[in-house]
Design an enzyme around this catalytic site. Sequence first.
Site, PDB file in Angstrom:
ATOM      1  N   ARG A 119      -4.873  -2.730  -5.545  1.00  0.00           N
ATOM      2  CA  ARG A 119      -3.751  -2.184  -4.689  1.00  0.00           C
ATOM      3  C   ARG A 119      -2.885  -1.122  -5.279  1.00  0.00           C
ATOM      4  O   ARG A 119      -2.682  -0.089  -4.389  1.00  0.00           O
ATOM      5  CB  ARG A 119      -2.780  -3.401  -4.344  1.00  0.00           C
ATOM      6  CG  ARG A 119      -3.455  -4.382  -3.455  1.00  0.00           C
ATOM      7  CD  ARG A 119      -2.568  -5.638  -3.023  1.00  0.00           C
ATOM      8  NE  ARG A 119      -1.227  -5.332  -2.274  1.00  0.00           N
ATOM      9  CZ  ARG A 119      -1.338  -5.215  -1.007  1.00  0.00           C
ATOM     10  NH1 ARG A 119      -2.465  -5.664  -0.260  1.00  0.00           N
ATOM     11  NH2 ARG A 119      -0.093  -5.021  -0.421  1.00  0.00           N
ATOM     12  N   PRO A 137       0.768  -1.282  -0.094  1.00  0.00           N
ATOM     13  CA  PRO A 137      -0.053  -0.052   0.044  1.00  0.00           C
ATOM     14  C   PRO A 137       0.798   1.320   0.023  1.00  0.00           C
ATOM     15  O   PRO A 137       0.314   2.395  -0.139  1.00  0.00           O
ATOM     16  CB  PRO A 137      -0.887  -0.047   1.040  1.00  0.00           C
ATOM     17  CG  PRO A 137      -0.129  -0.929   2.222  1.00  0.00           C
ATOM     18  CD  PRO A 137       0.675  -1.971   1.146  1.00  0.00           C
ATOM     19  N   GLY A 138       1.991   0.969  -0.044  1.00  0.00           N
ATOM     20  CA  GLY A 138       2.881   2.417  -0.118  1.00  0.00           C
ATOM     21  C   GLY A 138       3.681   3.004   1.136  1.00  0.00           C
ATOM     22  O   GLY A 138       4.188   3.843   1.210  1.00  0.00           O
ATOM     23  N   ASN A 139       3.882   2.228   2.107  1.00  0.00           N
ATOM     24  CA  ASN A 139       4.369   2.607   3.514  1.00  0.00           C
ATOM     25  C   ASN A 139       5.857   2.999   3.446  1.00  0.00           C
ATOM     26  O   ASN A 139       6.409   3.741   3.584  1.00  0.00           O
ATOM     27  CB  ASN A 139       4.101   1.743   4.592  1.00  0.00           C
ATOM     28  CG  ASN A 139       2.700   1.656   5.296  1.00  0.00           C
ATOM     29  OD1 ASN A 139       1.958   2.906   5.268  1.00  0.00           O
ATOM     30  ND2 ASN A 139       2.280   0.757   5.659  1.00  0.00           N
ATOM     31  N   ASP A 176      10.198  -5.567  -1.479  1.00  0.00           N
ATOM     32  CA  ASP A 176       9.679  -6.059  -0.385  1.00  0.00           C
ATOM     33  C   ASP A 176       8.343  -7.004  -0.934  1.00  0.00           C
ATOM     34  O   ASP A 176       7.150  -6.559  -0.815  1.00  0.00           O
ATOM     35  CB  ASP A 176       9.130  -4.975   0.227  1.00  0.00           C
ATOM     36  CG  ASP A 176       8.219  -5.304   1.891  1.00  0.00           C
ATOM     37  OD1 ASP A 176       8.641  -6.266   2.390  1.00  0.00           O
ATOM     38  OD2 ASP A 176       7.311  -4.640   1.937  1.00  0.00           O
ATOM     39  N   CYS A 206       8.062 -10.002   5.547  1.00  0.00           N
ATOM     40  CA  CYS A 206       7.419 -10.082   6.978  1.00  0.00           C
ATOM     41  C   CYS A 206       7.200 -11.524   7.264  1.00  0.00           C
ATOM     42  O   CYS A 206       6.070 -11.687   7.863  1.00  0.00           O
ATOM     43  CB  CYS A 206       6.198  -9.336   7.045  1.00  0.00           C
ATOM     44  SG  CYS A 206       4.751  -9.583   5.838  1.00  0.00           S
TER      45      CYS A 206
HETATM   46  N1  SAM Z   1       6.094  -2.479   0.507  1.00  0.00           N
HETATM   47  C1  SAM Z   1       4.747  -2.368   0.857  1.00  0.00           C
HETATM   48  C2  SAM Z   1       4.564  -1.343   2.034  1.00  0.00           C
HETATM   49  O1  SAM Z   1       5.458  -1.511   2.822  1.00  0.00           O
HETATM   50  O2  SAM Z   1       3.463  -0.822   1.945  1.00  0.00           O
HETATM   51  C3  SAM Z   1       4.322  -3.710   1.092  1.00  0.00           C
HETATM   52  C4  SAM Z   1       4.287  -4.645  -0.152  1.00  0.00           C
HETATM   53  S1  SAM Z   1       3.374  -6.214  -0.230  1.00  0.00           S
HETATM   54  C5  SAM Z   1       4.414  -7.235   1.042  1.00  0.00           C
HETATM   55  C6  SAM Z   1       3.974  -6.931  -1.774  1.00  0.00           C
HETATM   56  C7  SAM Z   1       3.363  -6.072  -3.014  1.00  0.00           C
HETATM   57  O3  SAM Z   1       3.751  -6.545  -3.876  1.00  0.00           O
HETATM   58  C8  SAM Z   1       1.816  -6.396  -3.293  1.00  0.00           C
HETATM   59  O4  SAM Z   1       1.135  -5.471  -3.239  1.00  0.00           O
HETATM   60  C9  SAM Z   1       1.763  -7.165  -4.511  1.00  0.00           C
HETATM   61  O5  SAM Z   1       0.670  -6.893  -5.233  1.00  0.00           O
HETATM   62  C10 SAM Z   1       3.108  -6.794  -5.083  1.00  0.00           C
HETATM   63  N2  SAM Z   1       3.584  -7.473  -6.238  1.00  0.00           N
HETATM   64  C11 SAM Z   1       3.906  -8.806  -6.029  1.00  0.00           C
HETATM   65  N3  SAM Z   1       4.261  -9.127  -7.050  1.00  0.00           N
HETATM   66  C12 SAM Z   1       4.864  -8.263  -7.859  1.00  0.00           C
HETATM   67  C13 SAM Z   1       5.466  -7.979  -9.128  1.00  0.00           C
HETATM   68  N4  SAM Z   1       6.038  -8.924  -9.961  1.00  0.00           N
HETATM   69  N5  SAM Z   1       5.626  -6.683  -9.606  1.00  0.00           N
HETATM   70  C14 SAM Z   1       4.830  -5.717  -8.953  1.00  0.00           C
HETATM   71  N6  SAM Z   1       4.458  -5.771  -7.708  1.00  0.00           N
HETATM   72  C15 SAM Z   1       4.206  -6.995  -7.211  1.00  0.00           C
END
Ligand code: SAM
Length: 316
Positions: A133, A107-109, A175, A232
């Site tokens: 998302r 979500p962008g944190n 991440d 995480c």
């Molecule tokens: N870094 C974010 C934060 O701190 O707010 C949380 C990220 S969350 C763990 C992982 C995110 O990566 C998810 O929203 C997922 O949809 C996205 N995602 C997964 N594989 C991806 C890819 N190949 N390319 C772009 N986004 C991806």
Amino acid sequence: QTDDSRALLIPRYVRVNTARWTTKEAIKTFISRGFVLSGPFDSDKGFSQDEHIPDLLAFPAQMQFVNDPLYREGKIILQDKASCFPAYVLAPPISDDSVVIDATAAPGNKTSHLCALMGNRGKLFAFERDRKRFSTLTAMLSKAHCTNVEAINADFLSITPEDRKFDTVTHILLDPSCSGSGIVNRLDHLLEAGSERSGDIERLNKLAAFQLSMIKHAMKFPSVTRIVYSTCSVHAVENEHVVSRALTSEEAVKGQFQLASPGAVLPLWKRRGLPEEMDHPALASSLIRCSPGEDATNGFFVSVFVRGSHEHGGQL
Ligand code: SAM
């Protein structure tokens, strides 16, 4: 301990969005509201400045900020301490020429944290492949006044590293999706639809293969010198095992990537990677682990890859 009892030991962390105002101003504001800089567990009105992340404040666990105007205006971000480590150890450069990628942003944190650390300067590309998302991400970035970010609704793996737009990228934050097994305080916004806490080995292996492919792809960007990989998750399969495999990959060998030395990655943080889970146990001291219930954070893992001579890429 149950999830809930461990969650009670985690303060309510509030990251000051320094793209909007300073930590000093934030502290002054909370003091004017009757809070006392004494420590989050000293009283209902106690709070403290974090010893590892300077822009992070810790309040009593029962404090709620979701209806606070400071939160609604994007001046504070509600973010667990451990999840502040990745952007901080990536240490993106503060310059109008900086070019940085957040490969998995919603979500962008961490995107807004990177933006703040960059002083809202240079260029920060934020990828998110999930459309829903992605809209959460853009809303969050606009609320946080992140003006140096270009959000892109695309799969990071589909991006050509040699593309002129990205061939000057020096720092990448990864991440990616993980099992979420480290989350104990119901930060459900960090979990995406379909992610599980289960230790089901087949699912973990699948996630690990995906996570490894993301690191290998990041290593292909021609100018990248520093890559942070975080999860995480508390499972070694997604953490130390992925890092060990990434280090011996063709991309790492060709690009001369290694782990940053322990002294260059949060030197004051005691809990390190699990040596018995690494191909080279000595390298575990370069890795950061956070243990739910023991570190007043969620469970978390952070690693820093550096290219050749870029060992001291800016971090402490
Ligand atoms: N870094 C974010 C934060 O701190 O707010 C949380 C990220 S969350 C763990 C992982 C995110 O990566 C998810 O929203 C997922 O949809 C996205 N995602 C997964 N594989 C991806 C890819 N190949 N390319 C772009 N986004 C991806």
